[in-house]
Scaffold this motif. Structure first.
Motif, PDB file in Angstrom:
ATOM      1  N   HIS A  83       0.851  -1.159  -0.249  1.00  0.00           N
ATOM      2  CA  HIS A  83       0.153  -0.132   0.111  1.00  0.00           C
ATOM      3  C   HIS A  83       0.867   1.512   0.050  1.00  0.00           C
ATOM      4  CE1 HIS A  83      -2.215   3.234   2.404  1.00  0.00           C
ATOM      5  NE2 HIS A  83      -3.332   2.659   1.685  1.00  0.00           N
ATOM      6  N   ARG A  87       0.897   3.799  -3.094  1.00  0.00           N
ATOM      7  CA  ARG A  87       0.160   5.134  -3.199  1.00  0.00           C
ATOM      8  C   ARG A  87       1.176   6.246  -2.978  1.00  0.00           C
ATOM      9  NH1 ARG A  87      -4.941   5.757  -2.372  1.00  0.00           N
ATOM     10  NH2 ARG A  87      -4.856   7.846  -1.389  1.00  0.00           N
ATOM     11  N   GLU A 228      -6.384   9.155   5.645  1.00  0.00           N
ATOM     12  CA  GLU A 228      -5.921   9.283   4.529  1.00  0.00           C
ATOM     13  C   GLU A 228      -6.385   8.904   3.059  1.00  0.00           C
ATOM     14  OE1 GLU A 228      -2.401   6.049   3.740  1.00  0.00           O
ATOM     15  OE2 GLU A 228      -3.380   4.914   5.163  1.00  0.00           O
ATOM     16  N   HIS A 229      -7.483   7.943   3.357  1.00  0.00           N
ATOM     17  CA  HIS A 229      -8.495   7.614   2.103  1.00  0.00           C
ATOM     18  C   HIS A 229      -9.514   8.753   1.921  1.00  0.00           C
ATOM     19  CE1 HIS A 229      -6.072   4.136   0.332  1.00  0.00           C
ATOM     20  NE2 HIS A 229      -5.908   4.183   1.566  1.00  0.00           N
ATOM     21  N   THR A 259     -10.918   3.855   7.228  1.00  0.00           N
ATOM     22  CA  THR A 259     -10.835   3.581   5.659  1.00  0.00           C
ATOM     23  C   THR A 259     -11.897   2.598   5.545  1.00  0.00           C
ATOM     24  OG1 THR A 259      -8.438   3.764   5.684  1.00  0.00           O
ATOM     25  CG2 THR A 259      -9.445   2.940   4.071  1.00  0.00           C
ATOM     26  N   GLU A 307      -8.706   1.037  -2.678  1.00  0.00           N
ATOM     27  CA  GLU A 307      -9.186   2.306  -3.653  1.00  0.00           C
ATOM     28  C   GLU A 307     -10.613   2.202  -3.934  1.00  0.00           C
ATOM     29  OE1 GLU A 307      -6.051   1.209  -3.759  1.00  0.00           O
ATOM     30  OE2 GLU A 307      -4.704   2.759  -3.365  1.00  0.00           O
ATOM     31  N   ALA A 310     -12.818   2.678  -0.818  1.00  0.00           N
ATOM     32  CA  ALA A 310     -12.572   4.013  -0.122  1.00  0.00           C
ATOM     33  C   ALA A 310     -13.396   5.158  -1.305  1.00  0.00           C
ATOM     34  CB  ALA A 310     -11.322   4.360  -0.254  1.00  0.00           C
ATOM     35  N   ARG A 314     -15.896   7.844   0.043  1.00  0.00           N
ATOM     36  CA  ARG A 314     -15.672   9.039   0.013  1.00  0.00           C
ATOM     37  C   ARG A 314     -16.844   9.717  -0.478  1.00  0.00           C
ATOM     38  NH1 ARG A 314     -10.648   7.903  -2.001  1.00  0.00           N
ATOM     39  NH2 ARG A 314     -11.190   8.078  -3.894  1.00  0.00           N
TER      40      ARG A 314
END
Ligand SMILES: Cc1ncc(COP(=O)(O)O)c(C=O)c1O
Length: 410
Positions: A83, A87, A228-229, A259, A307, A310, A314
């Protein structure tokens, strides 16, 4: 229960004195008693991804119920290393440079225990996540506040590096305040980006300035990146560890809780150079040794596809943030910029209040909504308290209900 117990003549140890019942407990209890919509604590109302939950159930039934290795389940350490590479372009050896912890909180606590001697000072941007002063105190260290500058907040503020703005108030690094806070005893700087409670994402320019300062002053950085996500709009999360000369002096902490919407699992991790991670592991082994075997197993598989999950989360959170922000504006409570995370601050002065604690005590009765005073996250005793924090990690219908109530009560 408050940790004082003066009436019995017994006194708890200094390191926990005055802790006990917090404003979070008080507000949660107020929400329960009054039936108010609870936008106080950051507890998600939605569940984690179904396939992940099923993997944990299967892991439990398949016998993943004993201690994992002290550094964590090897496949999870490999997934964390992959990860960080994917990223951020950072290489960490799964063996020795990645340590799985009982949530990010244990990682932060063990890091400060590992890095600080009694009397050492730790810099933290103010306001900050409320565990920082507590765990610094457990480590015998002193947390020194570095106030974030308020931008566009009715004439106050200043600061550097705001990427967006357009008149919406927000927070920025105040480099002079950072320089003024350092002393010969400063050992560590705690950075939290994306930031709780402000929802700020530190910009590239701000991170570069902080990195330069830490290199100059030979400070170790503990960076808490649990959100972070969960970054919205045009903001970009960058990790300070990726800046020149920083990998070797940085412990990067994150966790699965935010997350994957599984805050109760308490699986976190820390990445860093082997000498720093070994010191954190030395403290961590005698705090919990290890925990959460079935969660670790399931997360090892899930982190590779983070991803996709998330992205969905988001979108949900951003929509909630927009609903809340628009609703607060209509209710006359000026919202601040929230580029990430679970929370939004609002200025309560238009409702004739200057004290967030009083406001939050009255709000459940006046409007049927619970919020948390930002002062609960402030280290400096004379810091302004006209802000309150609303959480939007709730179901959309809860956010809509809260907003309707606030508008009706305005
Ligand atoms: C900034 C920050 N760090 C750490 C944590 C705690 O993470 P964990 O539940 O993984 O210990 C939180 C939870 O609210 C947080 O906001």
């Amino acid at each position: 229960m408050n940790v004082n117990a003066r009436e019995t003549g017994w006194s708890p140890a200094e390191r926990v004195r005055g802790m006990g019942e917090s404003v979070f407990t008080e507000m949660t209890e107020l929400a329960r008693r009054t039936g108010a919509v609870n936008l106080g604590q950051g507890v998600p109302e939605l569940d984690g991804p179904r396939p992940l939950l099923e993997e944990v159930a299967a892991a439990v039934l398949a016998g993943a119920n004993q201690y994992p290795p002290a550094y964590g389940f090897p496949a999870l350490r490999e997934a964390v290393a992959a990860h960080q590479r994917r990223r951020y372009g950072l290489e960490y050896a799964p063996q020795g440079e990645v340590l799985v912890t009982t949530g990010a909180t244990e990682a932060i606590a063990a890091a400060l225990m590992a890095l600080c001697d009694p009397g050492d000072e730790v810099l933290a941007f103010d306001p900050c996540y409320d565990a920082y002063p507590a765990v610094a105190r457990f480590a015998g260290a002193r947390l020194v506040p570095v106030p974030l500058a308020e931008e566009n907040a009715g004439g106050t503020g200043g600061g550097t590096g705001g990427e967006s703005g357009g008149g919406t108030p927000g927070f920025a690094l105040d480099l002079d305040a950072l320089r003024a806070a350092v002393t010969g005893r400063t050992r560590v700087l705690i950075l939290n980006s994306p930031h709780n409670p402000t929802g700020k994402v530190f910009t590239a320019a701000e991170l570069a300035a902080i990195a330069e300062f830490c290199r100059e002053r030979d400070l170790t950085v503990v960076t808490d990146e649990v959100y972070e996500h969960l970054v919205y709009d045009d903001a970009t999360h960058r990790t300070i560890a990726a800046l020149p000369g920083m990998r070797e002096r940085t412990l990067t902490i994150s966790s699965a809780g935010k997350t994957f919407n599984v805050t109760g699992w308490k699986v976190g991790w820390v990445c860093g150079p082997a000498r720093l991670v070994a010191a954190v592991a030395a403290a961590k082994q005698f705090l919990t040794y290890a925990s959460g075997t079935p969660y670790q197993e399931a997360l090892a598989r899930a982190l590779g596809g983070v991803e996709e999950w998330a992205g969905e989360l988001r979108r949900t959170l951003r929509r909630n943030r927009d609903l809340l922000s628009e609703g607060l504006t209509r209710a006359g409570l000026r919202p601040y910029r929230a580029e990430a995370g679970y929370f939004l601050q609002a200025d309560i002065r238009a409702w004739g209040h200057a004290d967030g604690v009083r406001f939050c005590r009255e709000l459940p009765l006046r409007a049927g909504v619970v919020a948390i005073p930002t002062s609960a996250f402030l280290l400096a005793p004379d810091a302004p308290s006209h802000l309150v924090r609303f959480s939007f990690c709730r179901r959309e219908k809860s956010v809509v209900e809260a907003v309707e109530k606030l508008i009706a009560a305005a």
